[in-house]
Scaffold this motif. Structure first.
Motif, PDB file in Angstrom:
ATOM      1  N   GLY A 264       0.862  -1.150   0.161  1.00  0.00           N
ATOM      2  CA  GLY A 264       0.021   0.214   0.144  1.00  0.00           C
ATOM      3  C   GLY A 264       0.696   1.422   0.099  1.00  0.00           C
ATOM      4  O   GLY A 264       0.119   2.094   0.233  1.00  0.00           O
ATOM      5  N   THR A 266       1.523   2.789  -2.450  1.00  0.00           N
ATOM      6  CA  THR A 266       0.654   3.697  -3.487  1.00  0.00           C
ATOM      7  C   THR A 266      -0.709   3.929  -3.514  1.00  0.00           C
ATOM      8  O   THR A 266      -1.199   4.308  -4.276  1.00  0.00           O
ATOM      9  CB  THR A 266       1.449   3.244  -4.844  1.00  0.00           C
ATOM     10  OG1 THR A 266       1.167   1.769  -5.026  1.00  0.00           O
ATOM     11  CG2 THR A 266       2.618   3.376  -5.122  1.00  0.00           C
ATOM     12  N   THR A 410      17.988  -8.051  -5.886  1.00  0.00           N
ATOM     13  CA  THR A 410      17.042  -8.712  -6.431  1.00  0.00           C
ATOM     14  C   THR A 410      15.770  -7.729  -6.689  1.00  0.00           C
ATOM     15  O   THR A 410      15.157  -7.466  -5.669  1.00  0.00           O
ATOM     16  CB  THR A 410      16.383  -9.932  -5.885  1.00  0.00           C
ATOM     17  OG1 THR A 410      15.886  -9.513  -4.449  1.00  0.00           O
ATOM     18  CG2 THR A 410      17.760 -10.954  -5.589  1.00  0.00           C
ATOM     19  N   THR A 414       5.381  -7.950  -5.459  1.00  0.00           N
ATOM     20  CA  THR A 414       4.240  -8.960  -4.993  1.00  0.00           C
ATOM     21  C   THR A 414       3.687  -9.694  -6.329  1.00  0.00           C
ATOM     22  O   THR A 414       3.384 -10.734  -6.004  1.00  0.00           O
ATOM     23  CB  THR A 414       3.226  -8.137  -4.034  1.00  0.00           C
ATOM     24  OG1 THR A 414       3.890  -7.445  -3.239  1.00  0.00           O
ATOM     25  CG2 THR A 414       2.036  -9.191  -3.400  1.00  0.00           C
ATOM     26  N   ASP A 498       7.437   0.919 -12.290  1.00  0.00           N
ATOM     27  CA  ASP A 498       8.813   1.300 -11.942  1.00  0.00           C
ATOM     28  C   ASP A 498       9.509   2.115 -13.215  1.00  0.00           C
ATOM     29  O   ASP A 498       9.087   1.593 -14.479  1.00  0.00           O
ATOM     30  CB  ASP A 498       9.812   0.197 -11.400  1.00  0.00           C
ATOM     31  CG  ASP A 498       9.317  -0.289  -9.947  1.00  0.00           C
ATOM     32  OD1 ASP A 498       8.765   0.554  -9.036  1.00  0.00           O
ATOM     33  OD2 ASP A 498       9.562  -1.295  -9.739  1.00  0.00           O
ATOM     34  N   LYS A 607       9.279   0.343   3.582  1.00  0.00           N
ATOM     35  CA  LYS A 607       9.422   1.374   2.458  1.00  0.00           C
ATOM     36  C   LYS A 607       8.774   2.718   2.668  1.00  0.00           C
ATOM     37  O   LYS A 607       7.874   2.941   3.584  1.00  0.00           O
ATOM     38  CB  LYS A 607       8.559   0.692   1.149  1.00  0.00           C
ATOM     39  CG  LYS A 607       9.225  -0.503   0.759  1.00  0.00           C
ATOM     40  CD  LYS A 607       8.557  -0.979  -0.367  1.00  0.00           C
ATOM     41  CE  LYS A 607       8.716  -2.264  -0.395  1.00  0.00           C
ATOM     42  NZ  LYS A 607       8.345  -2.839  -1.917  1.00  0.00           N
TER      43      LYS A 607
HETATM   44  P1  ATP Z   1       1.963  -1.039  -3.397  1.00  0.00           P
HETATM   45  O1  ATP Z   1       2.040  -1.661  -4.850  1.00  0.00           O
HETATM   46  O2  ATP Z   1       0.784  -1.583  -2.684  1.00  0.00           O
HETATM   47  O3  ATP Z   1       2.296   0.296  -3.537  1.00  0.00           O
HETATM   48  P2  ATP Z   1       4.959  -2.063  -2.962  1.00  0.00           P
HETATM   49  O4  ATP Z   1       5.260  -1.992  -4.382  1.00  0.00           O
HETATM   50  O5  ATP Z   1       5.713  -1.283  -2.037  1.00  0.00           O
HETATM   51  O6  ATP Z   1       3.347  -1.590  -2.652  1.00  0.00           O
HETATM   52  P3  ATP Z   1       5.945  -4.612  -3.124  1.00  0.00           P
HETATM   53  O7  ATP Z   1       5.397  -5.457  -4.353  1.00  0.00           O
HETATM   54  O8  ATP Z   1       6.339  -5.292  -1.905  1.00  0.00           O
HETATM   55  O9  ATP Z   1       4.815  -3.642  -2.770  1.00  0.00           O
HETATM   56  O10 ATP Z   1       7.377  -3.945  -3.772  1.00  0.00           O
HETATM   57  C1  ATP Z   1       7.612  -3.895  -4.960  1.00  0.00           C
HETATM   58  C2  ATP Z   1       8.325  -2.824  -5.397  1.00  0.00           C
HETATM   59  O11 ATP Z   1       9.418  -2.531  -4.566  1.00  0.00           O
HETATM   60  C3  ATP Z   1       8.911  -2.742  -6.717  1.00  0.00           C
HETATM   61  O12 ATP Z   1       7.947  -2.054  -7.579  1.00  0.00           O
HETATM   62  C4  ATP Z   1      10.071  -1.711  -6.706  1.00  0.00           C
HETATM   63  O13 ATP Z   1       9.309  -0.278  -6.925  1.00  0.00           O
HETATM   64  C5  ATP Z   1      10.477  -1.882  -5.263  1.00  0.00           C
HETATM   65  N1  ATP Z   1      11.550  -2.864  -5.285  1.00  0.00           N
HETATM   66  C6  ATP Z   1      11.643  -4.218  -4.882  1.00  0.00           C
HETATM   67  N2  ATP Z   1      12.829  -4.618  -4.998  1.00  0.00           N
HETATM   68  C7  ATP Z   1      13.563  -3.762  -5.680  1.00  0.00           C
HETATM   69  C8  ATP Z   1      15.138  -3.686  -5.916  1.00  0.00           C
HETATM   70  N3  ATP Z   1      16.013  -4.594  -5.810  1.00  0.00           N
HETATM   71  N4  ATP Z   1      15.532  -2.501  -6.238  1.00  0.00           N
HETATM   72  C9  ATP Z   1      14.642  -1.555  -6.581  1.00  0.00           C
HETATM   73  N5  ATP Z   1      13.517  -1.452  -6.219  1.00  0.00           N
HETATM   74  C10 ATP Z   1      12.922  -2.669  -5.792  1.00  0.00           C
END
Ligand code: ATP
Ligand code: MG
Length: 647
Positions: A264, A266, A410, A414, A498, A607
């Motif tokens: 969450g 975003t 890495t 999710t 991203d 985050k």
């Molecule tokens: P929400 O989608 O609900 O806003 P979230 O994106 O933080 O939450 P996650 O799926 O846990 O939920 O996180 C994925 C995101 O985290 C990726 O899209 C990216 O932005 C960031 N991320 C994860 N691993 C990396 C990494 N190794 N380098 C850069 N960014 C990363």
């Protein structure tokens, strides 16, 4: 721009022993792209035990958001994580539990895991849980969280884990969204010496959830809780009455395995739906190759079961591979900030996987805390969750890993089920700050604003062409939202949200969320780039950068910075940092405002919630949006009180 990315060659020692060398990676990657169905069919036979084969390997249509892998094939995830290992590994350790207190630990063999999971599965059946039912799990990081997940998988129920640090409101929203009728919890959780009233939170949450008929409570602290006869089930009292065998339900590869709500950062959480066959294959395969997991090693992923990282790399991936996985109940700073390294020494951890937020926090406290413990068993380090800035990368590499352990940075989500981009040990050089190369079958694309694919060295929106087995299949109960969120922006692509840069070697460096890209005087600039520059300064422990509307430049740069323990706030330091960023990135990137931030608003997974910081920088305080997933809401008050008000 100064080159922040020197190259670290593949470790020669690693090359000799890793599952894959550079030539093997290249050949397999090539095959995975040219003939994905043959590639994935071969992997599926190798990694998973199927009861029946598939009718088709894949059926993918990004125009309608329809994705399926191995349809028609039959398997059971719990069987694959447990039973099939028993002939050779019954007495091997499946799980090492390390409690919140350093004196509290426990090992669980594969045979014991089998018995616990079967008993739990029988208990759930006894409460009427059937294939396809949703079960909410709200637990501390104790072995029973793993038993609960696998028990659901065994009988074909769909688990939805809600992080044990979330509030009543978060539980309620998730229970209702997935219409869970059973909740599994503990009396209380213990983290960092603090007690979390899990059962009481569940009681409160389900007052407004009329369909919940059962709450299974595992005893953790033994303290008294309120009891609701007819609904509550005392796991610890009754579990031994259930038989230690339970026939696994035969599931289709495309039957749902779990729902997991994204953190969450975003907006409104989405119920990400993963299915059984493709997910399990992808989790197992990435666990083996990315972490170069070797039989018998101790694997420690420090995430919580409430995040996808916990699902894929504490439980499903490692257990599918017959690994020994460490389940940690505590926090990195309790009883003191050397806890991670103390646990590494105690259990001889071989592969250690954590998040940049933890690395940065520990880095600011000094090297001694690390060096006091023996880390010689560690062979490989991993990072996930955010871009790891080069400064933190170097500390992790040199201090934690003694300059001998490769780091896998890495990148995944999710939604992706498993790792998509990284530099695999033995097959690719590492570049600090750059996640690296695509995993097998993964085809990243960088798109410009017109949706055109950029070639060669480029910077753009990161999308994926084609599917991979671990891809999410839907937003639970809202397939339209699945399409709208990921497939509507660029027709024919999965859009990750991203931004990324690709260099001349084809390495991807994630620049942060696209929403976080600034446009300063016509320059497009990822907030992560400015943050990386700021933390290069010895006084800065952590930085968060956002934009605000600026009459002349389009957007101005507003930075929140947390100082190192030994640094002091001063106006001179502010000026110095502005000059520092300008020197690192160019004059256009010079911050307009810097605000000292003793704490930053973070999600429970660590985050930074930039959307809240954006509102503070814009002085738009009336609607901060959903703050229910914040780890510490008081941080926001402080930032608001000390905000810099500008024209
Ligand atoms: P929400 O989608 O609900 O806003 P979230 O994106 O933080 O939450 P996650 O799926 O846990 O939920 O996180 C994925 C995101 O985290 C990726 O899209 C990216 O932005 C960031 N991320 C994860 N691993 C990396 C990494 N190794 N380098 C850069 N960014 C990363
Ligand atoms: Mg996301």
């Amino acid at each position: 721009m100064k080159d922040l990315l020197p190259r670290y060659p593949v470790h020669q020692q690693a090359v000799a022993t890793t599952h894959l060398n550079n030539a093997q990676y290249n050949a397999l990657y090539q095959q995975s792209i040219e003939d994905p169905d043959t590639f994935w069919a071969t992997q599926a036979e190798q990694f998973i035990d199927w009861y029946e084969p598939w009718q088709e390997v894949s059926n993918i249509d990004f125009k309608t958001a329809d994705v399926s892998w191995f349809k028609g094939a039959k398997l059971n995830a719990s069987y694959n994580c447990i039973d099939r290992h028993l002939p050779t590994k019954a007495n091997d350790i499946a799980m090492i539990f390390e409690g919140d207190e350093p004196t509290d630990d426990l090992s669980v063999t594969y045979q014991e895991l089998h018995d616990h999971v079967c008993r739990f599965a029988n208990l759930l059946k006894d409460r009427g849980v059937k294939k396809g039912d949703r079960v909410c799990i709200y637990m501390p990081m104790i072995p029973e969280v793993g038993y609960a997940m696998l028990a659901c998988a065994r009988i074909g129920a769909i688990h939805s884990i809600v992080f044990g640090g979330f509030s009543t409101e978060s539980i309620k929203a998730r229970v209702l969204d997935a219409d869970c009728q059973v909740v599994i919890t503990a009396d209380e959780g213990v983290r960092g010496g603090k007690i979390i009233p899990l059962k009481a939170n569940v009681d409160e949450a389900i007052k407004d959830c009329p369909n919940v008929h059962t709450v299974v409570m595992v005893e953790r602290t033994g303290n008294e809780v309120e009891w609701f006869e007819g609904v509550d089930v005392a796991y610890t009292d009754v579990i031994l009455n259930y038989p230690a065998s339970c026939e696994p339900e035969v599931m289709d590869a495309e039957d749902p395995l779990f729902i997991l709500y994204t953190s969450g950062s975003t907006g409104k959480p989405k119920g990400v739906l993963h299915t059984t066959g493709g997910y399990l294959l992808y989790a197992a395969m990435t666990h083996k190759y990315v972490f170069d997991y070797q039989d018998g090693e101790v694997f420690w992923c420090t995430a919580d079961a409430g995040w996808i990282t916990g699902h894929s790399y504490i439980f499903y991936g490692p257990l599918a591979n017959g690994a020994t996985t460490l389940v940690f109940e505590g926090v990195p700073t309790y009883p003191d900030a050397s806890r991670f390294w103390q646990v590494c020494e105690k259990h001889g951890v071989n592969v250690f996987y954590t998040a940049p937020t933890a690395i940065r926090a520990l880095m600011s406290l000094g090297d001694e805390l690390v060096q006091n413990y023996d880390r010689s068993a560690i062979r490989l380090l991993g990072s996930v969750g955010e871009p790891i800035n080069p400064e933190a990368w170097h500390w992790y590499y040199e201090i934690v890993g003694e300059s001998r352990c490769p780091i896998v940075d890495t990148w995944w989500q999710t939604e992706t089920g498993g790792i998509l981009i990284t530099s695999m040990p033995g097959s690719a050089d590492m570049k600090p700050g750059s996640a690296g190369l695509p995993f097998f079958g993964v085809k990243p694309a960088l798109l410009n604003r017109e949706g055109e694919e950029l070639t060669g060295k480029a910077k753009g929106a990161l999308a994926l062409t084609g599917s991979w087995p671990g891809q999410m299949r839907s937003v639970y109960g809202d397939h339209q939202r699945f399409f709208d969120t990921y497939f509507s922006q660029y027709s024919g692509y999965y859009f990750t949200g991203d931004g990324a840069k690709r260099d001349e070697d084809g390495y991807y460096c994630i620049t942060g969320r696209i929403d976080d890209v600034l446009n300063v005087s016509g320059h497009r600039l990822g907030t992560a780039e400015i943050e990386s520059a700021l933390v290069l300064h010895p006084a800065v422990a952590e930085a968060a950068v956002v934009g605000y509307p600026h009459e002349i430049k389009g957007q101005g740069v507003y930075c929140f910075i947390t100082l190192m323990n030994n640094a002091h706030e001063s106006d001179e330091l502010i000026d110095e940092l502005k000059g520092f960023v300008a020197a690192e990135l160019g004059k256009f990137a010079k911050p307009d405002y810097l605000q000292y931030a003793p704490g930053l608003p973070k999600t429970r997974s660590g985050k930074i919630m930039r959307r809240i910081l954006r509102k503070i920088a814009e002085n738009e305080l009336s609607n901060l949006g959903d703050t229910s997933t914040l780890a510490d809401p008081s941080v926001v008050e402080h930032l608001i009180d000390n905000r810099i008000i500008h024209e």
